[in-house]
Design an enzyme around this catalytic site. Structure first.
Site, mmCIF file in Angstrom:
data_model
loop_
_atom_site.group_PDB
_atom_site.id
_atom_site.type_symbol
_atom_site.label_atom_id
_atom_site.label_comp_id
_atom_site.label_asym_id
_atom_site.label_seq_id
_atom_site.Cartn_x
_atom_site.Cartn_y
_atom_site.Cartn_z
ATOM 1 N N SER A 48 0.846 -1.200 0.000
ATOM 2 C CA SER A 48 0.000 0.000 0.000
ATOM 3 C C SER A 48 0.875 1.240 0.000
ATOM 4 C CB SER A 48 -0.902 0.009 1.235
ATOM 5 O OG SER A 48 -1.523 1.276 1.374
ATOM 6 N N HIS A 65 -1.340 -1.321 -4.168
ATOM 7 C CA HIS A 65 -2.602 -0.925 -3.549
ATOM 8 C C HIS A 65 -2.607 0.586 -3.331
ATOM 9 C CE1 HIS A 65 -6.297 -1.953 -1.379
ATOM 10 N NE2 HIS A 65 -5.962 -1.041 -0.493
ATOM 11 N N ASP A 79 -4.725 3.579 -1.691
ATOM 12 C CA ASP A 79 -5.796 3.967 -0.761
ATOM 13 C C ASP A 79 -6.215 5.399 -1.028
ATOM 14 O OD1 ASP A 79 -6.210 1.664 1.017
ATOM 15 O OD2 ASP A 79 -4.118 1.971 1.571
ATOM 16 N N MET A 124 -8.743 8.386 0.064
ATOM 17 C CA MET A 124 -9.610 8.840 1.155
ATOM 18 C C MET A 124 -9.997 10.286 0.910
ATOM 19 S SD MET A 124 -7.371 7.279 4.299
ATOM 20 C CE MET A 124 -6.556 5.683 4.131
ATOM 21 N N HIS A 154 -8.479 1.473 -4.037
ATOM 22 C CA HIS A 154 -9.476 1.261 -2.977
ATOM 23 C C HIS A 154 -10.074 2.623 -2.611
ATOM 24 C CE1 HIS A 154 -10.097 0.051 1.552
ATOM 25 N NE2 HIS A 154 -11.236 0.246 0.925
ATOM 26 N N MET A 180 -12.130 4.846 -0.521
ATOM 27 C CA MET A 180 -12.784 5.085 0.774
ATOM 28 C C MET A 180 -13.376 6.489 0.719
ATOM 29 S SD MET A 180 -9.964 3.329 3.285
ATOM 30 C CE MET A 180 -8.589 3.357 2.130
ATOM 31 N N MET A 212 -11.679 -5.596 5.356
ATOM 32 C CA MET A 212 -10.886 -4.661 6.150
ATOM 33 C C MET A 212 -10.647 -5.245 7.534
ATOM 34 S SD MET A 212 -10.176 -2.023 4.279
ATOM 35 C CE MET A 212 -9.522 -0.961 5.578
ATOM 36 N N GLY A 266 -3.270 4.525 8.107
ATOM 37 C CA GLY A 266 -2.335 3.410 8.064
ATOM 38 C C GLY A 266 -1.766 3.130 9.444
ATOM 39 N N ASP A 277 -6.916 -6.319 4.161
ATOM 40 C CA ASP A 277 -6.225 -5.033 4.265
ATOM 41 C C ASP A 277 -6.328 -4.523 5.695
ATOM 42 O OD1 ASP A 277 -5.205 -2.477 4.032
ATOM 43 O OD2 ASP A 277 -6.717 -1.757 2.626
ATOM 44 N N SER A 328 2.931 -0.636 6.152
ATOM 45 C CA SER A 328 4.142 -0.469 6.961
ATOM 46 C C SER A 328 4.981 -1.733 7.010
ATOM 47 C CB SER A 328 3.768 -0.022 8.381
ATOM 48 O OG SER A 328 2.851 -0.923 8.979
#
Length: 217
Positions: A10, A35, A37, A39, A68, A70, A139, A146, A177, A200
């Site tokens: 990610s 990946h 993310d 947001m 993804h 969100m 999820m 993260g 995830d 991470s």
């Protein structure tokens, strides 16, 4: 049907000042997909990246960009993310009043579809739609930030969607995830997950290749 384990670093956890180099590095280290993310500060409290960043890093890799969303009203931005280089788009069932319509729109745009749910949402909320998608994302942290701690109680959701896949002959990937590291990867793989998102655990490691190998189990 065998589902080999694939690792999706990610980029939320990458060094954004060197984002292109980071993507190249995890590809060289054995990543299977990237990946992304997204947001919006509304559906979740954090704010990350939009289509312009995706478009700028698209040329650095041929790996799948697993986007993804969100975000609220994800259907309004599907075209923008496809134009920017998304290969697959996953939306939240909580953000879609008509999930089947949104999934259909993703397919119309020529990319793979995914459906996900936040930890408080019962897995049954996605059951009517799993036969329509290419990927189901579970999820294992609350979406929005993260580095959160993995929630082992989400394993039962992986087991449920794996059971539905077997019972009905579906072909979707099962992706997990949230807080995935070498010490819990084995249990989610055993439950049926075939795509592991890791932020991470990869980008926080000094050796990306060793981190990715460790996640495969």
């Amino acid at each position: 049907m065998s589902h080999p384990v694939r690792i999706a670093p990610s980029i939320l956890s990458a060094d954004f000042a060197r984002l292109g180099d980071e993507i190249r590095a995890v590809e060289a280290a054995g990543a299977d997909l990237i990946h992304v993310d997204v947001m919006d500060g509304h559906f979740v409290p954090n704010l990350t990246m939009g289509p312009p960043i995706l478009e700028r890093v698209r040329p650095v890799t041929k790996l799948e960009f697993d986007v993804h969303l969100m975000i609220d009203k994800p259907w309004e931005l599907l075209q923008s993310f496809v134009d920017a280089g998304a290969d697959s788009i996953t939306v939240h069932v909580e953000a879609c009043p008509d999930p089947a319509h949104t999934i259909g729109r993703i397919h119309e745009l020529g990319v793979r579809s995914g459906l996900t749910l936040s930890p408080p949402t019962p897995v049954e909320a996605i059951e009517p739609f799993v036969g329509l998608v290419d990927r189901v994302l579970i999820m294992s942290v609350h979406p929005g930030f993260g580095g959160q701690k993995y929630m082992p109680e989400m394993v039962h959701k992986i087991e449920a969607v794996a059971r539905w896949r077997q019972e009905h002959g579906h072909r979707y990937d099962i992706e997990i995830d949230g807080g995935i590291k070498a010490d819990n990867a084995g249990e989610v793989i055993a439950a049926g997950a075939g795509v592991l998102v890791a932020g991470s655990a990869v980008f926080g490691s000094k050796d990306y290749a060793a981190a990715i190998r460790g996640l495969r189990g």
